[in-house]
Write an enzyme that holds these catalytic residues in place. Structure first.
Site, PDB file in Angstrom:
ATOM      1  CG  HIS A 142     -18.945-110.500 -30.772  1.00 31.32           C
ATOM      2  ND1 HIS A 142     -19.864-111.503 -30.665  1.00 31.32           N
ATOM      3  CD2 HIS A 142     -17.902-111.025 -31.459  1.00 31.32           C
ATOM      4  CE1 HIS A 142     -19.405-112.600 -31.263  1.00 31.32           C
ATOM      5  NE2 HIS A 142     -18.205-112.337 -31.760  1.00 31.32           N
TER       6      HIS A 142
ATOM      7  NE  ARG B  76     -28.545-110.536 -27.723  1.00 28.95           N
ATOM      8  CZ  ARG B  76     -29.032-111.198 -26.665  1.00 28.95           C
ATOM      9  NH1 ARG B  76     -30.335-111.230 -26.453  1.00 28.95           N
ATOM     10  NH2 ARG B  76     -28.227-111.819 -25.839  1.00 28.95           N
TER      11      ARG B  76
ATOM     12  CD  GLU C 233     -18.328-108.923 -26.665  1.00 29.73           C
ATOM     13  OE1 GLU C 233     -19.269-108.204 -27.030  1.00 29.73           O
ATOM     14  OE2 GLU C 233     -18.387-110.168 -26.596  1.00 29.73           O
TER      15      GLU C 233
ATOM     16  CG  HIS D 194     -23.638-113.296 -31.135  1.00 25.54           C
ATOM     17  ND1 HIS D 194     -22.579-113.181 -30.280  1.00 25.54           N
ATOM     18  CD2 HIS D 194     -23.900-114.631 -31.242  1.00 25.54           C
ATOM     19  CE1 HIS D 194     -22.207-114.396 -29.877  1.00 25.54           C
ATOM     20  NE2 HIS D 194     -22.996-115.288 -30.449  1.00 25.54           N
TER      21      HIS D 194
END
Ligand SMILES: *[C@@H]1O[C@H](CO)[C@@H](O)[C@H](O)[C@H]1NC(C)=O
Ligand SMILES: *[C@@H]1O[C@H](CO)[C@@H](O)[C@H](O)[C@H]1NC(C)=O
Ligand SMILES: [Zn+2]
Length: 430
Positions: A311, A189, A386, A187
């Site tokens: 992430h 960003r 994450e 991903h």
């Protein structure tokens, strides 16, 4: 002659300026991010129905965790009123987490402008691991490390816009019978993810004594930027871009590359709308980046014993599966390792990461990387993390550079636990 060349230089310079003005960076003035309390199943349903029922394509920064939890949504001047109305209807409380997103981005840009730029041919010791670097710098860094230490640098293939999906293979024995793989920035960003890959490469190469067991027994593949088109786009056009850059389809670009992998594709938690942030693509494996990484992992599936997809954000350490509340058959083994890993993560700075299967932590989402590496390739130790910040933070994806080292070292502490478990597990097979 001289005046002509001055004229030409001026012409070129102003042409560059004009083209810079023609395609300006996306502005987020008037965009805010809401922190929403999700306290019941009705609340969850309401959030999930924003797109399906109300036709609002909201940008979830944080999708709701299991209740009671929170969600973060970026609202625009166009959709703020409608979203707030939906929240009101079901009695969901919210507060403003970021008032003016553009001011946060401007502050970040000031900081980026002051960074030490890593250039092709620089000694790897010039890298600043406490700063963000763009795709050219990260790739130049990989080349420099490869040259200096004699590690293989290659590409698993190219992106839609023909950028390399570049990786480095680190280890003392290139014929090691066990391999591990980690990537960031599927991903675009989620910048801390790619910065963490740079941190890990720097650790392994500058402190080899500290990692002698890993370096002697494993090939460690690090692929810092799995979505280079998107990452480049976040630096130069739209800081909040998440998806790939394929398309346009129905006027919108990109597919969510973490909903596109061909295992239980399209089953849950993804969208078939090309304009959605979680668009799963016209078909499974539609994205060339996903195809290329799968090709590489498949070729190495008999040796790769651990796969990590990094992430941001919300501080979780997750294992499969995400497509439904289904658990792998070696659940006990991989859950125990996740528990130890998360303890290691939290002992670095006292954060409170939690571990569990994807659906233990969030609502089902299919087509993700680790569902594929576990479900289809049988890579035992398949995990997704994450990283920082947690849901209470105010900055989300725009994480200040002074938190990179803290965030990266937390990640690396957890990853090492899983890498060592995989390395020492005589049963582990790719
Ligand atoms: C990365 O940053 C450097 C320094 O500003 C710049 O020269 C280079 O063009 C940038 N690369 C990309 C892809 O934006
Ligand atoms: C690894 O294997 C290749 C091909 O079998 C061989 O040429 C090479 O010498 C081996 N390298 C090491 C360090 O064992
Ligand atoms: Zn992500």
């Amino acid at each position: 002659m001289q005046s002509l060349s001055i004229f030409l230089v001026t012409l070129v310079a102003s042409a560059a300026l004009i083209s810079g003005l023609v395609i300006p960076k996306k502005q987020f003035t008037g965009h805010s991010v809401l922190r929403i309390k999700v306290e019941s199943q009705v609340h969850v349903k309401a959030l999930r129905s924003l797109e399906s029922v109300h036709g609002i394509l909201a940008d979830f920064w944080l999708s709701p965790k299991k209740i009671p939890g929170i969600a973060h949504i970026r609202v625009t001047p166009d959709n703020e009123e409608k979203i707030v109305q939906v929240l009101k209807e079901v009695g969901m409380k919210h507060e403003i987490m970021i008032d003016d997103l553009q001011s946060l981005i401007d502050k970040e840009a000031e900081s980026l402008a002051k960074r030490t730029v890593f250039k092709a041919g620089d000694n790897p010791s010039f890298i600043t691991t406490n700063e963000y670097h763009n795709i050219s710098e990260i790739h130049a860094y990989l080349d420099s490390v490869g040259t200096k230490y004699g590690y293989k640098v290659d590409s698993v293939g190219q992106s839609h816009n023909k950028l390399d999906l570049k990786y480095i293979r680190i280890g003392k024995n290139p014929n090691a019978t066990k391999e591990v793989f980690i990537n960031g920035c599927i991903h675009a960003r989620e910048w801390l993810g790619c910065a963490t890959m740079v941190y890990i490469i720097n650790e392994l190469t500058t402190k080899p004594d500290q990692y002698d067991d890993l370096l002697s027994n494993l090939n460690i593949y690090v692929l810092p930027v799995l979505n280079p088109d998107g990452y480049d786009y976040t630096w130069n056009k739209d800081r909040m871009w998440r998806k790939t850059r394929s398309g346009p389809r129905q006027g919108c670009y990109g597919v969510d590359p973490n909903r596109n992998w061909d295992y239980k594709w399209g089953v849950a938690g993804s969208s078939s709308n090309p304009c959605s942030e979680t668009y799963d693509g016209p078909n499974p494996n539609s994205e060339v980046e996903v195809v290329n990484i799968i090709k590489f992992l498949t070729q190495h599936k008999n040796t790769i014993v651990s796969y990590f997809d990094i992430h941001t954000y919300s501080e979780d350490f997750m294992f499969p599966f995400g497509y439904a509340e289904v658990y792998p058959q070696d659940l006990t083994k991989i859950r125990n390792v996740a528990t130890s890993a998360v303890n290691a993560v939290n002992s670095v700075n006292g954060e409170q990461f939690v571990s569990g299967s994807i659906t233990d932590i969030v609502y089902p989402a299919s087509g993700s990387s680790i569902d594929y590496t576990k479900g289809k390739l049988n890579i035992d130790y398949s995990y997704a993390m994450e990283l920082r910040p947690d849901g209470n933070a105010f900055n989300g994806f725009v994480l200040p550079e002074d938190q990179i080292i803290a965030g990266a070292s937390e990640c690396w502490a957890g990853v090492q636990v899983a890498f060592r478990a995989a390395m020492n597990d005589l049963q582990a097979t790719g």
